[in-house]
Enzyme design. Structure first.
Site, PDB file in Angstrom:
ATOM      1  N   GLU A  40       0.595  -0.701  -0.380  1.00 45.95           N
ATOM      2  CA  GLU A  40       0.052  -0.237   0.064  1.00 45.95           C
ATOM      3  C   GLU A  40       1.307   1.203   0.286  1.00 45.95           C
ATOM      4  OE1 GLU A  40      -3.989   1.915   3.117  1.00 45.95           O
ATOM      5  OE2 GLU A  40      -1.772   0.657   2.986  1.00 45.95           O
ATOM      6  N   LYS A 106     -10.190   1.153  -1.723  1.00 49.17           N
ATOM      7  CA  LYS A 106      -9.804   0.233   0.035  1.00 49.17           C
ATOM      8  C   LYS A 106     -11.375   0.204   0.387  1.00 49.17           C
ATOM      9  CE  LYS A 106      -7.049   0.856   4.118  1.00 49.17           C
ATOM     10  NZ  LYS A 106      -5.832   1.196   4.784  1.00 49.17           N
ATOM     11  N   CYS A 142      -4.542  -3.274   3.867  1.00 47.93           N
ATOM     12  CA  CYS A 142      -3.860  -2.911   5.284  1.00 47.93           C
ATOM     13  C   CYS A 142      -5.109  -3.276   6.475  1.00 47.93           C
ATOM     14  CB  CYS A 142      -3.490  -1.506   5.030  1.00 47.93           C
ATOM     15  SG  CYS A 142      -2.841  -1.078   6.495  1.00 47.93           S
TER      16      CYS A 142
END
Length: 265
Positions: A40, A106, A142
């Site tokens: 990321e 995300k 993440c």
């Protein structure tokens, strides 16, 4: 399946980050990897001015990554950003050698541990998979790793492997949580998890912004029964991974948690 994990540190200097991506991608291709995964925030580390960076560099960044995938002959999976009117979108983009590009935005933003990603980032809405040699592979970023339903959905859509790219925030027991979560998502979704994060700047000495998650290293690959197959320390490193995806089918037969789930839980 053979792929590579590029555990690196990036800064807010996009040109420097691009050169690092080129170097690691060429090494991965030379080693015979079918695809290479970067963390990321590879395009730019988290920090102030992220929207301006995305607005100024997205076009040239995407062109360079498309050229790199074509040159190396492998798929490049990389964390990047796109600008909106007032925020950015945190993306995990997939560049294929044939010129195709896809991306995952995300879904779960990092509003935790005193950090509020939603102040500057616009959330995505849908799971995404990409295909390598007929195999569907899930994508996550993440903080997503703390949400089992996303991984269950990727598994139900056919993924036997999901890659999680991160810039994991440092702190007490955070590296331990990272490993626990990766192994748990493998166990509760009957698939392999490749959890790849930014390297630890305390180890590498790479200058990174003081604010925001900057990485702790300790990338790993877990098999569908929670066994760690590959484990890294905090340094920058290219890790070659070879897995037999049929183990996901065996795990689903042995412990059919998704089949046994009630009411979608």
């Amino acid at each position: 399946m053979k792929f590579a994990l590029a555990q690196i540190n990036t800064t807010t200097e996009v040109a420097d980050n691009l050169e690092k991506v080129r170097s690691y991608s060429r090494r991965a291709a030379a080693a015979g990897a079918q695809f290479v995964v970067f963390p990321e925030a590879t395009m730019s580390a988290f920090g102030s001015g992220l929207r301006t960076i995305a607005e100024e560099h997205s076009e040239t960044w995407r062109a360079a990554l498309s050229e790199l995938a074509a040159e190396t002959g492998i798929t490049v999976v990389v964390g990047e950003f796109a600008a909106t009117d007032d925020k950015v979108i945190n993306l995990l983009a997939v560049y294929s050698p044939d010129g195709r590009r896809s991306d995952y935005a995300k879904i779960h933003l990092y509003d935790a541990f005193g950090f509020k990603e939603s102040d500057t980032v616009e959330a995505g809405e849908a799971p995404v998979l990409f295909t390598i040699d007929g195999e569907d592979i899930g994508l996550a970023l993440c903080y997503d790793i703390r949400f089992p339903k996303l991984f269950a959905e990727l598994s139900r859509r056919g993924a036997r492997l999901t890659v999680v790219a991160a810039s994991w925030g440092a702190g007490p027991r955070k590296a331990e949580q990272w490993e626990i979560l990766a192994r748990a998502r493998a166990l509760d979704s009957n698939m392999f998890i490749a959890a790849l994060g930014q390297a630890d700047p305390e180890v590498t000495g790479v200058p990174v912004p003081k604010k925001g998650p900057t990485g702790v290293g300790h990338s790993l690959v877990s098999d569908p029964l929670g066994k760690v197959l590959n484990s890294l320390d905090g340094a920058e490193r290219l890790e070659l991974v070879e897995i037999d995806l049929s183990a996901a089918d065996t795990a689903a037969e042995t412990v059919p948690v998704l089949t046994n789930a009630k009411l979608g839980y």
